[in-house]
Design a protein around this motif. Structure first.
Motif, PDB file in Angstrom:
ATOM      1  N   ARG A 284       3.738  13.587   5.118  1.00  0.00           N
ATOM      2  CA  ARG A 284       2.770  13.093   6.107  1.00  0.00           C
ATOM      3  C   ARG A 284       1.848  12.044   5.491  1.00  0.00           C
ATOM      4  NH1 ARG A 284      -2.173  16.842   8.292  1.00  0.00           N
ATOM      5  NH2 ARG A 284      -3.357  15.193   9.355  1.00  0.00           N
ATOM      6  N   VAL A 285       1.378  12.340   4.281  1.00  0.00           N
ATOM      7  CA  VAL A 285       0.466  11.412   3.619  1.00  0.00           C
ATOM      8  C   VAL A 285       1.171  10.102   3.280  1.00  0.00           C
ATOM      9  CG1 VAL A 285      -0.982  11.035   1.590  1.00  0.00           C
ATOM     10  CG2 VAL A 285      -0.953  13.267   2.697  1.00  0.00           C
ATOM     11  N   ARG A 286       2.408  10.198   2.786  1.00  0.00           N
ATOM     12  CA  ARG A 286       3.165   8.994   2.439  1.00  0.00           C
ATOM     13  C   ARG A 286       3.402   8.117   3.659  1.00  0.00           C
ATOM     14  NH1 ARG A 286       2.774   7.681  -2.813  1.00  0.00           N
ATOM     15  NH2 ARG A 286       2.987   9.545  -4.095  1.00  0.00           N
ATOM     16  N   ASN A 287       3.625   8.749   4.789  1.00  0.00           N
ATOM     17  CA  ASN A 287       3.798   7.971   6.024  1.00  0.00           C
ATOM     18  C   ASN A 287       2.507   7.241   6.395  1.00  0.00           C
ATOM     19  OD1 ASN A 287       6.482   8.698   6.370  1.00  0.00           O
ATOM     20  ND2 ASN A 287       5.988  10.499   7.606  1.00  0.00           N
ATOM     21  N   MET A 288       1.370   7.897   6.157  1.00  0.00           N
ATOM     22  CA  MET A 288       0.083   7.265   6.439  1.00  0.00           C
ATOM     23  C   MET A 288      -0.141   6.068   5.516  1.00  0.00           C
ATOM     24  SD  MET A 288      -2.202  10.735   6.897  1.00  0.00           S
ATOM     25  CE  MET A 288      -3.742   9.839   6.961  1.00  0.00           C
ATOM     26  N   ILE A 289       0.215   6.252   4.243  1.00  0.00           N
ATOM     27  CA  ILE A 289       0.013   5.183   3.262  1.00  0.00           C
ATOM     28  C   ILE A 289       0.866   3.966   3.604  1.00  0.00           C
ATOM     29  CG2 ILE A 289       0.352   4.526   0.832  1.00  0.00           C
ATOM     30  CD1 ILE A 289      -0.323   7.430   0.103  1.00  0.00           C
ATOM     31  N   ASN A 290       2.075   4.228   4.099  1.00  0.00           N
ATOM     32  CA  ASN A 290       2.994   3.128   4.396  1.00  0.00           C
ATOM     33  C   ASN A 290       2.654   2.362   5.655  1.00  0.00           C
ATOM     34  OD1 ASN A 290       4.594   3.569   2.127  1.00  0.00           O
ATOM     35  ND2 ASN A 290       5.868   5.092   3.167  1.00  0.00           N
ATOM     36  N   GLN A 291       1.678   2.840   6.396  1.00  0.00           N
ATOM     37  CA  GLN A 291       1.213   2.083   7.554  1.00  0.00           C
ATOM     38  C   GLN A 291       0.539   0.807   7.069  1.00  0.00           C
ATOM     39  OE1 GLN A 291      -1.312   4.572   9.892  1.00  0.00           O
ATOM     40  NE2 GLN A 291       0.286   6.089  10.319  1.00  0.00           N
ATOM     41  N   GLY A 292       0.618  -0.236   7.856  1.00  0.00           N
ATOM     42  CA  GLY A 292       0.105  -1.544   7.422  1.00  0.00           C
ATOM     43  C   GLY A 292      -1.337  -1.535   7.010  1.00  0.00           C
ATOM     44  N   SER A 293      -2.184  -0.789   7.723  1.00  0.00           N
ATOM     45  CA  SER A 293      -3.615  -0.814   7.444  1.00  0.00           C
ATOM     46  C   SER A 293      -3.984  -0.094   6.170  1.00  0.00           C
ATOM     47  CB  SER A 293      -4.388  -0.170   8.603  1.00  0.00           C
ATOM     48  OG  SER A 293      -3.985   1.182   8.773  1.00  0.00           O
TER      49      SER A 293
END
Length: 306
Positions: A284-293
């Motif tokens: 979940r955290v990695r997906n958040m990090i990979n978001q553009g912002s």
């Protein structure tokens, strides 16, 4: 107009096509290059303005080109702009002097910054004091920053939030725990400076670095502003450094709940959960990090290798 839409090349073409160029058009050109992060072009335009067209730059141009010089980490060019201002009799204007202090301080040339600051030919304002204090702080000279802050108060200058953040950051990096707490309390009580999240994060970091992680958590609970990512990130760093497992989990969960902030905070959250084999949280955290912002920005050094 062209610079505002990200096309300074077209703006320069228009400028070059004019038979007569003046200080206004060159000022807009230098500023446009700087705003569009074409810093070398900004410096070149500054030189062309007075070397080719023979037009004397005004203080606005000098401040713009100093911003470009900062971004290029070009201390030599910064000194040249300073020398130009002195030779042309433009030195001493408050905003220009403040820009010089800021430029020298960010380069780490604090002796040059202090020389400008101590010059009695111009009247310092709160921005001047703040730039010098922040310069000391970011280079780990907390004692000097606090001494200058005390001198500012003695001279009758009222601190603002920027100065407050600068001196608290200096205390944090120098480990001046008691002094930092005293200044934090005094800012609101004696000077009417209401705390910001960034100022509170400095106190959490200050307490955390010194091992007082429980006190840092107590401080968060007593804050008058809502703790955000910078506050919880500072607590997470401290709890990891000093092995406070329960507080690690609290800070980690708070950062996940907010879902924003520095990518480095979320990387730390990911690593903590990976060590506990909580792979669903890690994903979940990695997906958040990979978001553009939330992608990491490329670092930039103030040190000029040449």
């Amino acid at each position: 107009m062209y610079c505002r839409v990200g096309r300074p090349d077209l703006a320069r073409a228009v400028l070059n096509g004019r038979e007569q160029r003046n200080v206004v058009s060159w000022t807009a050109m230098v500023g446009g290059y700087t705003e569009n992060e074409m810093f070398e072009c900004a410096v070149d335009a500054f030189r062309a303005m007075w070397l080719i067209d023979g037009i004397l730059p005004n203080t606005i141009v000098l401040i713009s080109v100093l911003s470009a010089v900062e971004a290029l980490s070009a201390l030599a060019e910064g000194k040249q702009v300073h020398g130009f201002a002195v030779r042309m009799g433009m030195y001493g204007e408050v905003s220009l002097s403040n820009a010089l202090i800021d430029t020298y301080a960010k380069f780490g040339a604090l002796h040059y910054a202090r020389r400008v600051f101590d010059d009695t030919s111009w009247c310092k304002d709160v921005i001047s004091w703040g730039a010098m204090i922040l310069g000391y702080g970011i280079h780990g000279m907390g004692v000097e920053a606090v001494a200058l802050f005390d001198q500012m108060l003695a001279s009758g200058v009222k601190p603002d939030r920027i100065v407050g953040l600068g001196v608290l950051s200096a205390c944090c990096h120098a480990g001046l725990v008691l002094k930092g707490l005293d200044i934090y309390n005094s800012l609101a009580k004696d000077h009417g400076v209401q705390p910001t999240e960034e100022m509170c994060a400095c106190i959490v970091d200050l307490l955390g670095r010194s091992g007082h992680v429980d006190h840092a958590l107590d401080f968060i609970k007593s804050m008058s502003v809502e703790p955000g990512p910078s506050v919880w990130g500072a607590l997470l760093d401290a709890s990891v450094r000093h092995s406070y497992k329960e507080i690690q989990d609290l800070a980690s969960n708070s950062l996940l709940r907010l879902g924003e902030g520095k990518p480095s905070n979320l990387v730390a959250v990911s690593n903590i959960n990976a060590s506990s084999e909580r792979w669903n949280v890690v994903e979940r955290v990695r997906n958040m990090i990979n978001q553009g912002s939330l992608k990491k920005e490329t670092g930039r050094s103030w040190v000029n290798p040449t």
